[in-house]
Each structure stands twice: as structure tokens, then as C-alpha cells.
Scaffold this active site. Sequence first.
Site, PDB file in Angstrom:
ATOM      1  N   HIS A 207       0.913  -0.977   0.000  1.00  0.00           N
ATOM      2  CA  HIS A 207      -0.006  -0.077  -0.017  1.00  0.00           C
ATOM      3  C   HIS A 207       0.866   1.463  -0.121  1.00  0.00           C
ATOM      4  O   HIS A 207       1.234   1.738   0.989  1.00  0.00           O
ATOM      5  CB  HIS A 207      -0.914   0.224   1.332  1.00  0.00           C
ATOM      6  CG  HIS A 207      -1.832  -1.180   1.426  1.00  0.00           C
ATOM      7  ND1 HIS A 207      -1.291  -2.567   1.656  1.00  0.00           N
ATOM      8  CD2 HIS A 207      -3.148  -1.326   1.126  1.00  0.00           C
ATOM      9  CE1 HIS A 207      -2.227  -3.316   1.671  1.00  0.00           C
ATOM     10  NE2 HIS A 207      -3.308  -2.618   1.474  1.00  0.00           N
TER      11      HIS A 207
ATOM     12  N   HIS B 206      -4.305   2.919  -3.379  1.00  0.00           N
ATOM     13  CA  HIS B 206      -4.290   2.252  -1.911  1.00  0.00           C
ATOM     14  C   HIS B 206      -3.661   0.891  -1.913  1.00  0.00           C
ATOM     15  O   HIS B 206      -2.736   0.992  -0.617  1.00  0.00           O
ATOM     16  CB  HIS B 206      -5.750   1.985  -1.737  1.00  0.00           C
ATOM     17  CG  HIS B 206      -6.091   1.770  -0.290  1.00  0.00           C
ATOM     18  ND1 HIS B 206      -6.076   0.189   0.053  1.00  0.00           N
ATOM     19  CD2 HIS B 206      -6.746   2.315   0.714  1.00  0.00           C
ATOM     20  CE1 HIS B 206      -6.525   0.301   1.469  1.00  0.00           C
ATOM     21  NE2 HIS B 206      -6.801   1.736   1.891  1.00  0.00           N
TER      22      HIS B 206
ATOM     23  N   GLU C 116     -17.694  -4.830  24.464  1.00  0.00           N
ATOM     24  CA  GLU C 116     -16.690  -5.947  24.443  1.00  0.00           C
ATOM     25  C   GLU C 116     -15.396  -5.749  23.455  1.00  0.00           C
ATOM     26  O   GLU C 116     -14.535  -6.207  24.076  1.00  0.00           O
ATOM     27  CB  GLU C 116     -17.559  -7.113  24.048  1.00  0.00           C
ATOM     28  CG  GLU C 116     -18.871  -7.500  25.263  1.00  0.00           C
ATOM     29  CD  GLU C 116     -20.088  -7.018  24.880  1.00  0.00           C
ATOM     30  OE1 GLU C 116     -21.042  -7.157  25.497  1.00  0.00           O
ATOM     31  OE2 GLU C 116     -20.003  -6.280  23.732  1.00  0.00           O
TER      32      GLU C 116
ATOM     33  N   HIS D  78     -28.197 -16.323  24.840  1.00  0.00           N
ATOM     34  CA  HIS D  78     -27.432 -16.121  25.761  1.00  0.00           C
ATOM     35  C   HIS D  78     -26.680 -17.307  26.043  1.00  0.00           C
ATOM     36  O   HIS D  78     -25.590 -17.385  27.080  1.00  0.00           O
ATOM     37  CB  HIS D  78     -27.942 -15.661  27.091  1.00  0.00           C
ATOM     38  CG  HIS D  78     -28.118 -14.136  27.111  1.00  0.00           C
ATOM     39  ND1 HIS D  78     -28.619 -13.489  26.021  1.00  0.00           N
ATOM     40  CD2 HIS D  78     -27.791 -13.142  27.654  1.00  0.00           C
ATOM     41  CE1 HIS D  78     -28.886 -12.224  26.227  1.00  0.00           C
ATOM     42  NE2 HIS D  78     -28.252 -12.074  27.237  1.00  0.00           N
TER      43      HIS D  78
END
Length: 698
Positions: A34, A282, A434, A495
Amino acid sequence: MTTTLRPSGDLDTISINTIRTLAIDAVEQANSGHPGTPMGMAPVGYQLWQYELNFDPADPLWPNRDRFVLSAGHASMLLYSLLHLAGVKAVNPAYETLGHASVTLEDIKTFRELGSRCPGHPEYRWTSGVETTTGPLGQGVANSVGMAISSAWLASRYNKPGFNLFDYKVYSLMGDGDMMEGISDEAASLAGHLGLSNLCWIYDNNKVTIEGPTALAFSEDVSSLFLGYGWNVTKVSDANDLSMLAKAFQVFRDETQRPTLIIVDSHIGFGAPDVQDTSAAHGAPLGAEEAKKAKHSYGWPENAKFLIPEGVYEHFAKGIGARGGELRAAWISLFADYERKHPTLAAEILAMQHRELPLHWDVDIPTFNSDPKGMATRESSGEVLNSIAPRVPWLLGGSADLTPSTLTHLTFAGAGDFEAADHNGRNLHFGIREHGAAAISSGLSLSKVRPYWSTFLVFSDYARGAIRLSALMEIPVIHIFTHDSIGMGQDGPTHQPIEQLASLRAIPGLIVLRPADANEVAEAWRVIMELQHNPVALVLTRQAVSTLDRSRYGSAKGVARGAYVLADPITGPPAAIVIATGSEVSLAIAAYEELSSQGIAVRVVSMPSCELFDRQPATYRDSVLPPEILARVAVEEAFTFGWHRYVGIDGAVVGMHTFGASAPLKDLQNKFGFTPEKVADTIRQQLQTQLQNQRKNR
């Protein structure tokens, strides 16, 4: 190598263009990489390293160095060029400076090739001077928040009047991709809430991603967004304007209440006339002709490759080299005085920096009496954690807003909360973030404190990218997961973790520990705290499990070996083996007792960690799982994937094959077959099958 060829411009301009052309040439030679961002942001990297960064190239592990995180890891050649030109020295795993360059010109010439210190994306522990492994976007900026928290916490604990040991700043260069990833928002929100004024993100606003202009999918007002997060925001309208960059960095240094975002408008592929400001710059080489055109625009010899003009090395040595060397020498002298006046605190710093533990760190770990009713392993873990933390002052952490459930709160006197107004606390509140919590914890670990974070096991999926990188970097982050099975009951299948254990066990270098009772928890923590180069996933129950009578069953010290014989026939060798983890060990023991009363010889093996067991010598593994015993059953309230490596292709696994259900625990265990009767029947079936096979083979 250095040449007497003298491209046009002053030394600042020549140095910037050296960075640009090294990136161009390395990507061309590798035919991969890149080039665009290094070309556009070379002035920013140069200004930061040459004039702003407090970093000694001769000692890239100096504890109070400023940190630079290249979150836009695809632009790795920007960092490699800076490491090379600044003369950063290599350091070995024993923290010894080796005297030779971290990144040689040959490494740059072999960019992305096997063995080069210049891999495709920066890798911690592989290339000295790389502060963290980046590439997956958003991870680096999130790591930088952990580094900034560490700097603030270290200053609060260890700085004393006349001894300003820790005041390092953290800089992270990010791109549009980092800005779009959700983890970056998690990290930015928490950094703003905590008022981390030692943190500076530099946003490469080049408005281009792989698919094309960012306008295809991104239209946020970034300034307003970050002001809303509680950040200080400033802007540089031209990445090539060194004076404006210097003013922006001064704005950051003057800010005392908020983290700073510097928005820098740049041109990806700067100087390459046919690809500048396009996605073509890029992720692919410019091509030979476009590379020549770019060099021409810089006033550079078009056919020169890997050119480092005369005076560039010396220029960096007089800048970052001299400044960093003086600052480090002053710090070393200050620390010597600190050791005389504050010897206990100085010893803590040295132990922490070498990932060592204090003497007698484990003397308060409790031993739990046998109890048929027992306790949840999350509960015993909380007790053990609070017995260790007072003796390991740099152990700190928290949860993703679930501390009352994960029981990871430090409750001893003086533990406190880390807050914007008080950086001395050791309880971190990550909020419901999280992924951010896991990546921030990696940043804490990279700063040599010992972090943990926690959530429910099923939500480990949200953090997987950061968990994986902690393993790739070989840093001892403690990932704590509770509510580890269908045993959590009525919250239902959303869950109840099913595939998460197998998923975590699939990560190389991550040690998964699922202890069976309170004493296995205590031994698990002994293992965890001794780790220096492995992250761990500690997996704990919500529901109570029996605390086993260790005078009758095997010692929990077997946890250190990953698996051990928990129960054997009273007389004679076993005819069958049942292997279990976590809460299912008690289930296996119940089946063992039933079968033993019927004269059936069964061995019970507790296997809290497959990874630790697999590391043991073959003689030990064969002593636990004798190859001649083919009647084998594994029991785990999770997906069965992976267990046949221990029970054999003809062995049986009592496990989950579907998602769970919403119901009380007993109803779920009956529905899915996690009962002593089912386990005992499965063992009988295995014995019958083996008997039939023996008859066939006669």
C-alpha cells in the site's frame, strides 16, 4: 545505502521524500503493498518523529517513551521507513538492546518477503519499535486507549514529588477505515469519558478507501462526532504544512482535560499524477512509469531506487536521536535516585517491566473445603482474584458492564475505580463495549501492566478480533468469561454459548481454562499469573458446582498440566475413560460412582485445558489417556467439535448439537442428556462396542 546524490529541497523536504520513495520502491519490488498512505502522510510521520516524539531509538523499550501506533497498518512502509531512518535498535526477548538496526535497508528491500523485519503489516515482538500488531482496522486506536490509561495509572501510582517517572503520551495514526470500524467508536467514547489528555489520534482524512471515495458509504461529520465524545478537535488542512502540524501537536500538548483528534487533510498517493486521490493508490504498486512520475514530482532522481541521500541519517540523529537519548539518560538517572528513596515502588516497576511477579504473590490464595453444594466457579474466581490483586499491584481490570455477574470487581480496601478525576483506581469500567474492552486490555498489557476484562462467554464473539491479536502478539491478557454453558438456563439460546469454547480453542497460543470446581479455579489462577507470553480465556460457571473432596479424588494441582486423573477404579486398571471439563466434571463423577457401585472400572479425567495438556510430554499424556483404553466418552455442555481427538473416531461425546433453549437448568439438562444416567449409559455402550470389536478381531 547513502549516496552523494542530492535531490532538491532542504533537509526536511529531502527526508520526507526519502520516506515516500522508500515506500514506493519497497512496494514496487515486492509487487504488493500500500504505497498511497505513506506517500500522503510522510510529512505527518516525519514531523511527529523528528520534532515531537519523546523516543530514544537506542532503547525502544525505555519505559517512559512516547508511543506511536500505526493503526492504519496497511501503511506499514511509513513506519518501517521511520524506524530505519531514525536508527531504531533491535531488542531481543530478554529486553537486551542488540546494537544492530531494527529495520535494515535490506529488510526494506525484502518488504513482505519471508524473514524480513518488514512484514506486510506491523508485528509486535517481530520488529523492535513496533508498539502493537496492527492491520485489522480499529485495533490500533483501541490499543492506544489502553496505553493511555496505563500512562495515567502508572503516573498516579509511581510518580512522587520530584520524581515524574511516567508522563508519556500516546499517538495513533488512523485512516478512514479505522474511523468506520465500530471498535474505534467504542474506544473513542471511553477515552473521551475518561478524559485521557495524554492521547492523540491523527486522522488521515484522504477520503479514499479500496472501493473508491469514502462518500460511497461514509458521510459523518467527524469533528462533531468527536466533540460529542468529549474530545478536543483540531484540523490541519494540508498534510504537507509542517508548521501547521507543529501547531496542532502543540494544541495537543496544551490540552489537559480531553484526548485530542487531529484531522489532517491529505492526498493518497501524493505526487503520483495519474493515481493521486484515487483508490488505485491504496492497495497496489504504482507501476514503474507512475513511480518515476512521482519521483519526478518530488525533484528526485527518477531511476534511483532505495535512495537515502547524504545527510538524512545524520539529520534524524540530530533530531529524534539526540532528543530521545537525552530524555532517556535523564530518566535513567532519575530512576536511580528513585530506587534509593522509594525502593519498594522501584522494585515493583522493574518486576512489572519484565513481566515478573512479586515474591509471595500467591500466599493468600484460598483452599476450599469440600462441599456437595459448592459454589459457582465465577464466585470462587472472584475470591481468588481478590486474594492475588493486593499482592500484585499492577493487576487491574473490570468488565463490559457485567461486574455484578462476572464477579471481577476488586473489593479490597484501596482498590478504587479508575475515573477521569482519579487515575489511581484499579477497577476499570469498560461499559457495554466488549470488542473495545478486549483491545484496550491488549494496550494495557503492551504497557506491561497486567490486565483482565470480563463478559459472558457467548459475547466473546463480539471481542474475537482483539482476542486473536492478543494471541498473535503473545501478550498475557486475561480474558474472563462467565455463564459458560446452557447451565445459565432461562435466558435462553441467545445467551447460552454452544460453539464458543471450540472457537476459542481454535486460536493458536490462546490457553483456554475451564475449571471444574473452586480448587481448580485456584490452581487455574496460579497458572494464569505465571504466564508471560500467552493470553488466557478463563471460562467460569454461573451455577454452583460441587467442591470436590480432594482427599478422595485427585489433587487440583493437576490443572497445571491441562488434564489429570481425577478418579480411578479402587482395584485394577480402568476399562473406560470419561473426560470432562468445568461443571460437567461433577456429572462425570456422579456417573463414575454409579458405575463403580456396579463393578464397572472407570477412570475420570478432568481436562480444564486442552492446550496445556497438549504441551505435556507424550509419556504423561499416555499415562492419563492410555492408548490401549479405547472405550472413551467426553462430556461438555458445548458443541462436540474437537473432542474426537481425545476420545478417538469411535469414541462418544455427550455434548450439544443444536442451540439451547429457555428453561430451568434441570429441564435443560434432561432435554439435552446431561445427566449421570445418560453419561453412565454412554460409557456402558462404549464398553459394549469395544467388546464386540474385540470378538470380531479374534
